[in-house]
Design a protein around this motif. Structure first.
Motif, PDB file in Angstrom:
ATOM      1  N   SER B  16       0.831  -1.204   0.000  1.00 23.85           N
ATOM      2  CA  SER B  16       0.000   0.000   0.000  1.00 23.85           C
ATOM      3  C   SER B  16       0.868   1.257   0.000  1.00 23.85           C
ATOM      4  O   SER B  16       0.462   2.306  -0.481  1.00 23.85           O
ATOM      5  CB  SER B  16      -0.951   0.006   1.200  1.00 23.85           C
ATOM      6  OG  SER B  16      -0.198  -0.139   2.378  1.00 23.85           O
ATOM      7  N   ASP B  20       0.373   4.281  -2.513  1.00 23.45           N
ATOM      8  CA  ASP B  20       0.257   5.670  -2.055  1.00 23.45           C
ATOM      9  C   ASP B  20       1.216   6.578  -2.819  1.00 23.45           C
ATOM     10  O   ASP B  20       0.879   7.705  -3.185  1.00 23.45           O
ATOM     11  CB  ASP B  20       0.561   5.775  -0.553  1.00 23.45           C
ATOM     12  CG  ASP B  20      -0.573   5.201   0.282  1.00 23.45           C
ATOM     13  OD1 ASP B  20      -1.663   4.968  -0.283  1.00 23.45           O
ATOM     14  OD2 ASP B  20      -0.361   4.986   1.500  1.00 23.45           O
ATOM     15  N   LYS B  21       2.439   6.076  -3.037  1.00 17.00           N
ATOM     16  CA  LYS B  21       3.428   6.885  -3.761  1.00 17.00           C
ATOM     17  C   LYS B  21       2.941   7.181  -5.179  1.00 17.00           C
ATOM     18  O   LYS B  21       3.071   8.307  -5.669  1.00 17.00           O
ATOM     19  CB  LYS B  21       4.781   6.159  -3.799  1.00 17.00           C
ATOM     20  CG  LYS B  21       5.520   6.224  -2.473  1.00 17.00           C
ATOM     21  CD  LYS B  21       6.822   5.444  -2.544  1.00 17.00           C
ATOM     22  CE  LYS B  21       7.521   5.426  -1.196  1.00 17.00           C
ATOM     23  NZ  LYS B  21       8.547   4.378  -1.131  1.00 17.00           N
ATOM     24  N   ASN B  24       0.150   9.731  -5.211  1.00 16.74           N
ATOM     25  CA  ASN B  24       0.552  11.111  -4.933  1.00 16.74           C
ATOM     26  C   ASN B  24       1.423  11.705  -6.030  1.00 16.74           C
ATOM     27  O   ASN B  24       1.848  12.854  -5.932  1.00 16.74           O
ATOM     28  CB  ASN B  24       1.306  11.178  -3.599  1.00 16.74           C
ATOM     29  CG  ASN B  24       0.371  10.953  -2.432  1.00 16.74           C
ATOM     30  OD1 ASN B  24      -0.765  11.421  -2.451  1.00 16.74           O
ATOM     31  ND2 ASN B  24       0.831  10.201  -1.446  1.00 16.74           N
TER      32      ASN B  24
END
Lengths: 77, 371
Positions: B16, B20-21, B24
């Protein structure tokens, strides 16, 4: 001395050899001169050499069995 | 866990955190062609947070053997419009930023500043050197790729490796080839699946860079040969100090010569709002050009108004407009901006060319109350 030649892209259409046996070439500058003499088309385009998978940025001595790649730029996308 | 990404989130090393990286990250794909299409598809599917796409071209029949974001029905449509629609359908969670024009010396720096990673999927040397130099100036990671016939090249530039070495495209080819020196895809041909492979690899390298997994191709040039199904990887190092020069600041970048023959003034299109439109309309020397297709609603009933649908854009380019002020409009202000850029190329500074920002949709009240 025997050198292995790998040509890419358009260059492979006129440099079709994959081995060069010579007693007159000692370094990458000498190899360039020799190739441009034998294949005048090479003088007309931009290309870069790589020696044993390392890009050639200055004149380097050649040793028997070395692999020299000759690469043109590609623009297509 | 978002089911859409479940198969990559369960991967060792990805997780995860990796997702997330990606979520973003802001990635820009320049050129929506053979390389750009697959790169965009995989990056959108993977859940890249913000995905910019830039291209001023329309879909043509000869694109379709390699640009699989487009179908036969899309011929004549703006690539950016079709790509945005299909990528939104593929993954509505991605924020898409469509730029319906070509990248130029004038617009490149401001656009690139918005992104973390740049993907070069263009098809000519002028633009490739422009992108390279802009990325060096702005210190932006550049995922470079190019194809020809049955071969491809792939590299990542502008990132320091573990030895503190950083390279760019000019370390391989310091000076752009003269025009005609190296053939492009339209002259030399390209097998359709090749940019599919290489463009997909660009997406793979972007995901690796963003998540920190694996070994990205930093300071390496990968040569791929489809006929031999072979890879040949070269280690890159910086060229000698005087072999090339890259503009050191934005002013010198804007004044540098990139081989673009057109006056840079010709690339300036002004986007206006409805108040400005009304002011310009007060001048007698103004024409309002609607580039929507004839079936699109609402139909307008304006003064000095003419329709030139984008599907037959040639007609507009060939028309000699007498008015000095040309205001282009469409539904959302995207097609009109592309049309405005093209008209600018034709008329240069001889005419004032405007595009209505947000299009008829944003100013619906104004246009429908005029009836």
């Amino acid at each position: 001395m025997e050198i292995n030649i790998l040509s890419f892209g358009k260059i492979a259409e006129f440099i079709t050899i994959n081995r060069l046996d010579t007693d007159e070439i000692f370094d990458t500058d000498g190899l360039k001169q020799q190739l441009e003499k034998t294949y005048p088309q090479l003088k007309e385009i931009k290309y870069k050499l790589a020696l044993n998978k390392q890009i050639v940025q200055k004149n380097i001595e050649l040793l028997p069995g070395d692999v020299v790649a000759i690469m043109p730029p590609f623009s297509g996308g | 866990m978002n089911e859409r990404y479940s198969r990559q989130v369960i991967l060792n090393g990805f997780g995860s955190m990796g997702q997330d990286k990606i979520a973003n990250a802001k990635v820009l794909v320049i050129g929506v062609g053979g390389l750009g299409c697959p790169a965009l598809q995989y990056l959108a599917a993977a859940g890249v947070g913000t995905l910019g796409l830039i291209d001023g071209d329309v879909v043509s029949l000869s694109n379709l053997h390699r640009q699989l974001l487009f179908t036969t029905n899309d011929i004549g449509k703006l690539k950016i419009d079709v790509a945005t629609e299909n990528l939104t359908a593929l993954n509505p969670e991605v924020s898409l930023k469509p730029y319906p024009f070509f990248i130029t010396q004038i617009n490149i720096l401001n656009i690139l500043k918005e992104y973390d990673v740049i993907i070069d999927g263009t098809d000519n040397f002028e633009t490739r050197y422009l992108i390279n130099d802009a990325c060096v100036l702005l210190k932006k990671p550049l995922i470079f790729a190019a194809v020809s016939a049955y071969e491809g090249q792939l590299a990542i530039f502008n990132i320091f490796d573990e030895n503190g070495i950083i390279t760019n495209y000019r370390d391989i080819f310091p000076i752009p080839p003269a025009s005609g020196e190296i053939p492009n895809c339209s002259e030399n041909g390209v097998i359709g699946v090749l940019p599919g492979i290489i463009g997909t690899m660009q997406a793979a390298e972007a995901i690796k860079l963003l998540t920190g997994i694996g070994k990205p191709l930093i300071n390496k040039l990968l040569n791929y040969n489809l006929l031999q199904q072979s890879f040949y990887e070269i280690e890159l190092s910086p060229g000698s100090v005087n072999s090339y020069e890259i503009p050191k600041d934005e002013t010198s970048f804007l004044n540098a010569k990139f081989g673009f023959s057109k006056n840079k003034e010709t690339y300036r299109v002004i986007e206006i709002d409805i108040d400005e439109l009304q002011n310009i309309n007060k001048e007698n020397d103004t024409i309002l050009i609607d580039v929507r297709e004839v079936y699109e609603i609402p139909q307008l009933n304006q003064e000095n108004y003419k329709q030139f649908p984008m599907s037959n854009f040639e007609k507009l380019v060939n028309e000699n407009l007498v008015q000095t002020n040309i205001v282009l409009i469409c539904q959302h202000g995207i097609r009109s901006l592309a049309a405005a850029e093209q008209l600018h190329e034709k008329y240069g500074t001889a005419k004032n060319i405007y595009s209505l920002k947000g299009g008829i949709a944003r100013w619906k009240h104004f246009f429908t109350s005029q009836k």
